[in-house]
Design a protein around this motif. Structure first.
Motif, PDB file in Angstrom:
ATOM      1  N   MET A 353      37.823  77.000  15.047  1.00  0.00           N
ATOM      2  CA  MET A 353      38.566  76.531  14.046  1.00  0.00           C
ATOM      3  C   MET A 353      39.046  74.970  14.372  1.00  0.00           C
ATOM      4  N   ILE A 354      39.057  74.223  13.354  1.00  0.00           N
ATOM      5  CA  ILE A 354      39.622  72.879  13.959  1.00  0.00           C
ATOM      6  C   ILE A 354      40.600  72.426  12.669  1.00  0.00           C
ATOM      7  N   ASP A 355      41.541  71.632  12.894  1.00  0.00           N
ATOM      8  CA  ASP A 355      42.683  71.322  11.818  1.00  0.00           C
ATOM      9  C   ASP A 355      42.373  69.886  11.239  1.00  0.00           C
ATOM     10  N   TYR A 443      36.330  73.552   9.460  1.00  0.00           N
ATOM     11  CA  TYR A 443      37.649  72.806   9.091  1.00  0.00           C
ATOM     12  C   TYR A 443      38.593  74.183   8.373  1.00  0.00           C
ATOM     13  N   LEU A 444      39.576  74.392   9.196  1.00  0.00           N
ATOM     14  CA  LEU A 444      40.334  75.402   8.398  1.00  0.00           C
ATOM     15  C   LEU A 444      41.414  74.715   7.474  1.00  0.00           C
ATOM     16  N   GLY A 445      41.583  75.017   6.393  1.00  0.00           N
ATOM     17  CA  GLY A 445      42.429  74.462   5.547  1.00  0.00           C
ATOM     18  C   GLY A 445      41.544  73.515   4.467  1.00  0.00           C
ATOM     19  N   TRP A 450      43.323  68.677   3.731  1.00  0.00           N
ATOM     20  CA  TRP A 450      43.075  67.297   3.644  1.00  0.00           C
ATOM     21  C   TRP A 450      43.830  66.550   2.786  1.00  0.00           C
ATOM     22  N   ARG A 451      44.066  66.989   1.453  1.00  0.00           N
ATOM     23  CA  ARG A 451      44.786  66.469   0.482  1.00  0.00           C
ATOM     24  C   ARG A 451      46.138  66.450   0.736  1.00  0.00           C
ATOM     25  N   HIS A 452      46.514  67.548   1.363  1.00  0.00           N
ATOM     26  CA  HIS A 452      48.095  67.557   1.592  1.00  0.00           C
ATOM     27  C   HIS A 452      48.416  66.477   2.664  1.00  0.00           C
ATOM     28  N   ALA A 453      47.803  66.469   3.902  1.00  0.00           N
ATOM     29  CA  ALA A 453      48.003  65.397   4.803  1.00  0.00           C
ATOM     30  C   ALA A 453      47.986  64.086   4.194  1.00  0.00           C
ATOM     31  N   LYS A 454      47.136  63.799   3.390  1.00  0.00           N
ATOM     32  CA  LYS A 454      46.935  62.382   2.526  1.00  0.00           C
ATOM     33  C   LYS A 454      48.566  62.380   1.759  1.00  0.00           C
ATOM     34  N   ASP A 455      48.755  63.314   1.023  1.00  0.00           N
ATOM     35  CA  ASP A 455      49.877  63.157   0.074  1.00  0.00           C
ATOM     36  C   ASP A 455      51.014  62.985   1.022  1.00  0.00           C
ATOM     37  N   THR A 456      51.097  63.762   2.159  1.00  0.00           N
ATOM     38  CA  THR A 456      52.400  63.639   3.174  1.00  0.00           C
ATOM     39  C   THR A 456      52.307  62.139   3.839  1.00  0.00           C
TER      40      THR A 456
END
Length: 458
Positions: A353-355, A443-445, A450-456
């Motif tokens: 699994m990768i993040d 791709y775990l998540g 991806w959206r969460h990382a972008k929003d953050t």
């Protein structure tokens, strides 16, 4: 007087038992149909009528089996393709008395040509319908799909529009009893709630807000739906009449030696995705027990033999029930004990699994641990999800379409599978692994991460 909904988990199929005056009727029974007889007898009722709303595509009908068990007559709509051999054909205006209840037939084509709705009246209060069994014409929050006749797309969409007007004409007071709830492959916009009325749907159902017939047709023909290969099997069985289910709805237990010698066409690991990714038998695919109804029909064909790998006995029993209901039940047995097998020295495979951080590195060409030129981020979500949002430079194949399209993929390339969160990506990776791909990760998540990382970051 009795009216009981019987839900089939996984398929989100809804069938109904109704009774009055010592008689009972069943609407759209499933293949493992003893439950209807037991419930009717417990209420002191005899099943005399079996009504089908249409030829199902997503499960085997239990109508002919239940008829053999009870002596009841099966009623089905006119089918221009091929007669339903186990049923008596009924038409618009036909009426049936079930004690104090009266069932009136409405011809409601569109989803299928043979589709019927059944309006239910109480003879003691006869002015308006109490309810209507809508089959796959009208759901809570959605209407039926109309993609089964690709050469007649506009025609059948128009037929569904006309059929819906018949149902709406029954009056806002009528309770609707659809054949499916949320999670079914027969509609994508169904509400989580399984109770509603004609009036509530008239006010709130997005498709019923389209009052212009041509606009409704345009909306329907532009929908995206998938048709797993097993749909053709269901259609054939539901015209000819399927066999009764196995007498014992549980696979036999296999020892490790028996499992290894089973010579199954498919080894299906029904444990949760993280368990599969952490360690699984070589050649096995991942299909968590809860995902069997949605995806087994993409990867397993009629008559193919299956060996199951489970975490416990309960998983095996649930998986068998799911498989029986779609007639993909040639199960040679089930094995419980992957950890025990590992302790005995059995070789297991894993899928890393990768993040989001790792995916970003690869997209930016900064991951020195892989061959960037041979790396592919493969999105396996459906077309609507992909159209709404996608990661730049990712490629797309719907998870079900990998059943055939895997053959066009290069086994020497490195594939990272992604979906909305990781479950379907694991199914996709498991299928590729079972076909000999060994350079895979997940791709775990997925898109949610991806959206969460972008929003953050913003």
């Amino acid at each position: 007087m009795l009216l009981e909904k019987i839900k089939t988990p996984g398929l989100a199929h809804l069938s109904y038992l109704l009774g009055s005056g010592g008689q009972a009727a069943v609407i759209d029974p499933r293949r493992d149909c003893t439950i209807y007889v037991e419930k009717a007898r417990a209420a002191g009722l005899e099943i005399t009528h079996i009504f089908e709303t249409h030829r199902n595509e997503d499960l085997v009908s239990g109508a002919p089996i239940l008829a053999n068990m009870t002596g009841a007559t099966v009623f089905h709509g006119p089918n221009p393709e091929q007669p339903i051999v186990y049923a008596q054909t009924v038409y618009e205006g036909d009426c049936f008395a079930i004690g104090q209840l009266e069932i009136r037939v409405l011809e409601t084509p569109g989803h299928t040509d043979d589709h019927l709705a059944y309006a239910m009246f109480d003879s003691a209060y006869p002015d308006k319908a109490v309810g209507v069994f809508t089959g796959d014409a009208l759901f809570v929050g959605d209407v039926g799909r109309t993609d089964f006749y690709p050469n007649r797309r506009k025609e059948v969409a128009g037929l569904l529009y006309d059929s819906l007007q018949k149902i709406l004409a029954l009056g806002d007071q009528a309770i609707i009893y659809p054949a499916h709830g949320a999670g079914s492959v027969c509609g994508s916009g169904m509400a989580e709630r399984e109770f509603s009325s004609v009036g509530h749907e008239r006010l709130n159902n997005p498709r019923l807000q389209i009052t212009d017939r041509d606009a409704f047709i345009d909306a329907k023909i532009n929908e995206n739906h998938y048709q797993p290969p097993y749909f053709r099997l269901m259609e054939r069985l539901n015209m000819q009449g399927g066999d009764a289910p196995p007498a014992i709805m549980r696979p036999r237990n296999l020892t490790l030696a028996q499992f290894k010698d089973s010579d199954a066409d498919h080894i299906i690991d029904i444990r949760e995705t993280m368990a599969y990714a952490s360690g699984h038998f070589p050649g096995s695919m991942s299909l968590p027990v809860s995902m069997i109804p949605a995806f087994v029909g993409w990867f397993v064909g009629e008559g193919e033999r299956i060996a199951l790998v489970a975490a416990d006995e309960a998983q095996l029993a649930t998986a068998m029930a799911h498989l029986v209901r779609v007639a993909l039940d040639d199960v040679v047995g089930g094995y419980v004990g992957v950890v025990a097998a590992a302790k005995q020295g059995e070789r297991l495979q894993r899928i890393p699994m990768i993040d989001t951080h790792e995916v970003n590195k690869r997209l930016n060409g900064n991951d020195t641990d892989i061959d960037q030129k041979n790396w592919v981020l493969l999105d396996v979500r459906d077309a609507d999800e992909r159209a709404a949002d996608a990661i730049k430079d990712s490629e797309h194949i719907y998870v079900g379409h990998l059943n055939e399209r895997w053959q066009a993929l290069d086994k020497h390339r490195h594939y990272t599978l992604m979906c909305a969160s990781g479950a379907r990506a694991t199914v996709a990776a498991g299928w590729l692994a079972s076909q000999g791909f060994d350079n895979l990760d997940i791709y775990l998540g997925g898109m949610e991460a991806w959206r969460h990382a972008k929003d953050t970051a913003e």
